[in-house]
Scaffold this active site. Structure first.
Site, PDB file in Angstrom:
ATOM      1  N   GLY A 143       0.808  -1.219   0.000  1.00  0.00           N
ATOM      2  CA  GLY A 143       0.000   0.000   0.000  1.00  0.00           C
ATOM      3  C   GLY A 143       0.837   1.264   0.000  1.00  0.00           C
ATOM      4  O   GLY A 143       0.573   2.199  -0.770  1.00  0.00           O
TER       5      GLY A 143
ATOM      6  N   GLY B 200      -0.352  -7.120   2.007  1.00  0.00           N
ATOM      7  CA  GLY B 200      -0.126  -8.414   2.665  1.00  0.00           C
ATOM      8  C   GLY B 200      -0.171  -9.578   1.685  1.00  0.00           C
ATOM      9  O   GLY B 200       0.641 -10.508   1.773  1.00  0.00           O
TER      10      GLY B 200
END
Ligand code: AMP
Length: 417
Positions: A373, A396
Site C-alpha cells: 500500500g 499483505g
C-alpha cells in the site's frame, strides 16, 4: 459419453501432418471467462478498500482496477452483487466512517450504469434489491464484525448466507486473498466460484516473475519492519541476484553488521536473523552506505555515512551515495520487484530516496513490479504510476506470494481442468 475432463483433453489435441501435437492448455484457477454468465446473479468480491475522508474518495486506484470484471459480467448478461470490506470496523460509530456509499457513486461514474447501494449486509431489503436491480453494491462486509467478527473469522453461516444471494461467486479481491474471511473463502466454499481479471493478473504477473525471472533479477525492500519481511527475504534471497534494502528495516541489518544506528528503527528480535542472512549471502544483500538523519521527523535532515549516526539521531531516508549505489544494481536488471518505501516518504525532507528511486526505475527497461500500500501510494504521489509494468493492489497478499506461499482466501476455488 465423454466427461468434461476428457473433453478438455481432446480439445488440446490437434492432428497435424500425422503428428499428434498435444497443446497444453494453461491450467489455472477457474476465471470468470470459464462460466456462462447469461441470466445469472454473480457475486463479485472486489477490493474497494480505498481511503475516504469526509465522504470523499482520496484515491480510487483499487476501484478503477475492479471495473473490468464488473463490466465483463454485465456485458455477458449477468446481474451483479458487489461486496467489499472497507477499513477495520471495531465499534458502532465506525459505521459512519466506513460506509461504502461513496464507492457506489464512483463505480456508477466509471461504468456509466446505475449502481444500487444497499446499506445492509443481510436481510429482506438486500435480497429484494438483488432481485430487482442489475448492479447492487452491498454495505461493508466488515459491519458483520460488530456481531462477533463474523466476517473476519469466516463464520460458516454468514459465508453460506452470502453465497445464497447469487448463482456464482467471483473473487477479485486480491488485497484480502491472504485472509480466510466469510466474504472470500466462506462464500467460495458454498457455491461455484472463480476469480476475476484483477486477481488473475495479480497472480500471473507476480508468480511468473518469481518462477522465470529475466536476469539480473533485483528486489528492493523497504518499509518499517524487518519482521514483516522475514519470509520474503528467506524466499527471495535464493531466487534474486541482489536484494537492495532501504527504509526503516535497513537499520536492523546495519546494526547486525556491527554499526551503531543511534535511535533509528531497530527490530532487536531479528538481529540474529539479519546476521545469518548477511553471513550466508554477503554478495547479495546490498545495504545503504549513507543516510539522511535527524533528531526527530520534524527536523531538517542531515546527510551522513552510516557509521556517523549519533545516539540521539534517527536515520529517516537513504542518502545520495546509496541512491547511486542502488542505481548501479538496477541499471542492468531485467526484473525488478519493489516492496516498501526506502525512507519516510510522507515527510518532505525524507522523501528524496523513494522519489529518486521512482525516477531511476522509470528510465529502466525491465519488468517492474511494485507492491504494498505505501509503495503504491508513494509511486502515485510522485507521479510515476505509468512507469511500472504492474502495481499491485495488495500489500499483505503480495508479501505472501513473495514468500512463495499460497493465498488462503483462494483455497476453495477450483482449477480449470
Ligand atoms: P511498511 O508498512 O512496513 O511497508 O512501512 C511503510 C512505512 O515505513 C512508511 O510509513 C514509511 O514512512 C516508513 N519508513 C520508511 N523508512 C523509514 C525510516 N527510515 N524510519 C522510520 N520509518 C520509515
Amino acid at each position: 459419453m465423454t466427461t468434461k475432463r476428457q473433453q478438455s483433453l481432446i480439445n488440446q489435441i490437434i492432428i497435424d501432418k500425422n503428428v499428434i501435437i498435444i497443446l497444453r492448455k494453461e491450467v489455472f484457477m477457474k476465471t470468470i471467462k470459464d462460466f456462462d454468465l447469461k441470466g445469472k446473479t454473480v457475486i463479485i468480491r472486489a477490493d474497494l478498500n480505498v481511503p475516504i475522508e469526509n465522504g470523499k474518495i482520496m484515491d480510487d486506484f483499487r476501484i478503477k482496477q475492479s471495473i473490468k470484471t464488473i463490466e465483463y459480467a454485465i456485458t455477458n448478461g449477468a446481474n451483479v452483487v458487489i461486496m467489499s470490506h472497507l477499513g477495520k470496523v471495531k465499534e458502532e460509530s465506525d459505521k459512519v466512517k466506513y460506509t461504502l456509499r461513496p464507492v457506489a457513486k464512483r463505480i456508477e461514474e466509471l461504468i456509466n450504469e446505475k449502481v444500487t447501494f444497499v446499506p445492509f449486509t443481510r436481510g429482506g431489503e438486500l435480497e429484494k434489491a438483488i432481485k430487482e436491480n442489475k448492479i447492487v453494491l452491498m454495505e461493508n462486509t466488515r459491519f458483520e464484525d460488530l456481531n462477533g467478527k463474523l466476517e473476519s473469522n469466516n463464520d460458516y453461516e454468514l459465508g453460506k448466507y452470502w453465497a445464497s444471494l447469487g448463482d456464482l461467486f467471483i473473487n477479485d479481491a486480491f488485497g484480502t486473498s491472504h485472509r480466510a474471511h466469510a466474504s472470500n473463502l466462506g462464500i467460495s466454499s458454498n457455491i461455484e466460484s472463480g476469480i476475476g481479471f484483477l486477481m488473475e493478473n495479480e497472480l500471473k504477473t507476480i508468480n511468473n516473475a518469481l518462477k522465470k525471472p529475466k536476469r539480473p533479477f533485483v528486489v528492493i525492500l523497504g518499509g518499517a519492519k524487518v519482521s514483516d519481511k522475514i519470509g520474503v527475504i528467506e524466499n527471495l534471497v535464493k531466487k534474486a541476484d541482489y536484494i537492495l534494502i532501504g527504509g526503516g528495516m535497513a537499520f536492523t541489518f546495519i546494526k547486525a553488521f556491527g554499526f551503531s544506528v543511534g535511535s533509528s528503527l531497530v527490530d532487536n528480535d531479528n538481529i540474529e536473523f539479519c546476521k545469518r542472512i548477511l553471513d550466508e549471502y554477503p554478495e547479495k544483500i546490498i545495504l545503504p552506505i549513507d543516510v539522511i538523519k535527524a533528531k526527530t521527523k520534524n527536523d531538517e535532515g542531515i546527510e551522513c555515512f552510516i557509521n556517523e549516526i549519533k545516539e540521539d539521531e534517527i536515520g529517516f531516508d537513504i542518502g545520495p551515495r546509496t541512491i547511486k549505489l542502488f542505481k548501479q544494481y538496477l541499471l542492468e536488471s531485467k526484473t525488478i520487484i519493489w516492496n516498501g518505501p526506502v525512507g519516510m516518504f510522507e515527510v518532505k525532507q525524507f522523501s528524496n530516496g523513494t522519489r529518486k528511486l521512482c525516477e531511476i526505475l522509470s528510465k529502466i527497461d525491465a519488468l517492474k513490479i511494485a507492491g504494498g500500500g505505501d509503495t503504491a501510494a508513494a509511486i502515485n504521489e510522485f507521479g510515476y504510476t505509468s512507469a511500472f509494468s504492474h502495481i499491485s493492489t495488495g500489500g499483505g497478499a503480495t508479501l505472501v506470494l513473495l514468500e512463495g506461499k499460497k493465498l488462503v482466501g483462494l483455497k476453495a476455488i477450483k482449477w480449470n481442468f
